[in-house]
Motif scaffolding. Structure first.
Motif, PDB file in Angstrom:
ATOM      1  N   TRP A  47     -21.478  30.036 -44.692  1.00 16.25           N
ATOM      2  CA  TRP A  47     -21.772  31.178 -43.836  1.00 16.25           C
ATOM      3  C   TRP A  47     -20.801  31.226 -42.676  1.00 16.25           C
ATOM      4  O   TRP A  47     -20.578  30.215 -42.002  1.00 16.25           O
ATOM      5  N   GLY A  50     -22.185  35.117 -37.409  1.00 14.24           N
ATOM      6  CA  GLY A  50     -22.081  36.315 -36.590  1.00 14.24           C
ATOM      7  C   GLY A  50     -23.142  36.223 -35.509  1.00 14.24           C
ATOM      8  O   GLY A  50     -22.926  35.669 -34.446  1.00 14.24           O
ATOM      9  N   ASN A  51     -24.357  36.687 -35.835  1.00 10.73           N
ATOM     10  CA  ASN A  51     -25.459  36.607 -34.877  1.00 10.73           C
ATOM     11  C   ASN A  51     -26.297  35.342 -35.071  1.00 10.73           C
ATOM     12  O   ASN A  51     -27.118  35.016 -34.231  1.00 10.73           O
ATOM     13  N   ASN A  53     -28.706  34.824 -37.118  1.00 14.02           N
ATOM     14  CA  ASN A  53     -30.015  35.080 -37.717  1.00 14.02           C
ATOM     15  C   ASN A  53     -29.958  34.783 -39.217  1.00 14.02           C
ATOM     16  O   ASN A  53     -28.935  34.987 -39.859  1.00 14.02           O
ATOM     17  N   ASN A  54     -31.038  34.316 -39.757  1.00 17.75           N
ATOM     18  CA  ASN A  54     -31.207  34.079 -41.198  1.00 17.75           C
ATOM     19  C   ASN A  54     -30.348  32.947 -41.764  1.00 17.75           C
ATOM     20  O   ASN A  54     -30.326  32.760 -42.966  1.00 17.75           O
ATOM     21  N   ARG A 121     -21.619  41.020 -32.001  1.00 16.42           N
ATOM     22  CA  ARG A 121     -22.802  40.428 -32.634  1.00 16.42           C
ATOM     23  C   ARG A 121     -23.032  41.070 -34.002  1.00 16.42           C
ATOM     24  O   ARG A 121     -23.852  41.945 -34.168  1.00 16.42           O
ATOM     25  N   ARG A 122     -22.256  40.626 -34.972  1.00 21.72           N
ATOM     26  CA  ARG A 122     -22.357  41.195 -36.322  1.00 21.72           C
ATOM     27  C   ARG A 122     -23.244  40.311 -37.193  1.00 21.72           C
ATOM     28  O   ARG A 122     -23.637  39.227 -36.800  1.00 21.72           O
ATOM     29  N   GLU A 123     -23.495  40.776 -38.383  1.00 22.97           N
ATOM     30  CA  GLU A 123     -24.273  39.997 -39.340  1.00 22.97           C
ATOM     31  C   GLU A 123     -23.466  38.793 -39.808  1.00 22.97           C
ATOM     32  O   GLU A 123     -22.237  38.806 -39.790  1.00 22.97           O
ATOM     33  N   ASN A 124     -24.147  37.773 -40.274  1.00 29.48           N
ATOM     34  CA  ASN A 124     -23.489  36.620 -40.878  1.00 29.48           C
ATOM     35  C   ASN A 124     -22.949  37.044 -42.238  1.00 29.48           C
ATOM     36  O   ASN A 124     -23.488  37.946 -42.872  1.00 29.48           O
ATOM     37  N   SER A 125     -21.918  36.384 -42.699  1.00 28.14           N
ATOM     38  CA  SER A 125     -21.382  36.733 -44.014  1.00 28.14           C
ATOM     39  C   SER A 125     -20.977  35.470 -44.757  1.00 28.14           C
ATOM     40  O   SER A 125     -20.545  34.481 -44.155  1.00 28.14           O
TER      41      SER A 125
END
Length: 149
Positions: A47, A50-51, A53-54, A121-125
């Motif tokens: 991963w 990004g932020n 989360n999850n 603050r983007r999503e994780n990728s």
């Protein structure tokens, strides 16, 4: 093609993602082959935070450690379910050094604090660790498979 994917999903990983799907008992040959490929792929996926989360701190691959991409520090029951977001200071887009120092052994602290955070603050990728562009290439996957063999 999409029909095959829907049938496999309904039979083998209805309640989870493909990356978490079990082999199951008496699987079809195609499913067995897909799981082998998925397990090989998982060895190079991690991963990109990004932020935060999850992404589970102790269960998901996210650290810049090529052997497992996971912390070597054992978790304790209080923080076992924490996400990486719990290690990031809100609004400041930087690691919470105090919490990192309290929870992790030295080697993990170094890996975490070296891991860059996105200013947005983007999503994780999910990224492929073994390519400088961080995208999967058959050539790098083949190299990983041969190194394991």
């Amino acid at each position: 093609m999409f029909l095959v994917a829907r049938v496999l999903k309904s039979k083998y990983f209805f309640n989870c993602s493909f990356l978490d799907a079990p082999l199951g008992c008496n699987p079809l040959y195609i499913w067995h082959s897909l799981i082998w490929g998925r397990d090989m792929l998982s060895q190079g996926l991690r991963w990109q935070i990004g932020n935060g989360n999850n992404v589970r701190i102790w269960a998901d691959p996210w650290m810049l450690r090529t052997s497992t991409f996971r912390p070597i520090t054992p978790s304790n029951l209080v923080v076992q379910s924490w996400k990486v977001a719990n290690l990031i200071l809100d609004n400041l887009v930087r690691w919470n050094v105090d919490i990192v120092n309290q929870l992790f052994w030295y080697d993990d602290r170094v890996c975490i604090l070296r891991n860059p955070l996105s200013l947005v603050r983007r999503e994780n990728s999910l990224i492929w660790h073994y390519d400088y562009r961080e995208t999967y290439k058959v050539k790098s996957g083949y190299r990983l498979a041969m190194a394991e063999k």
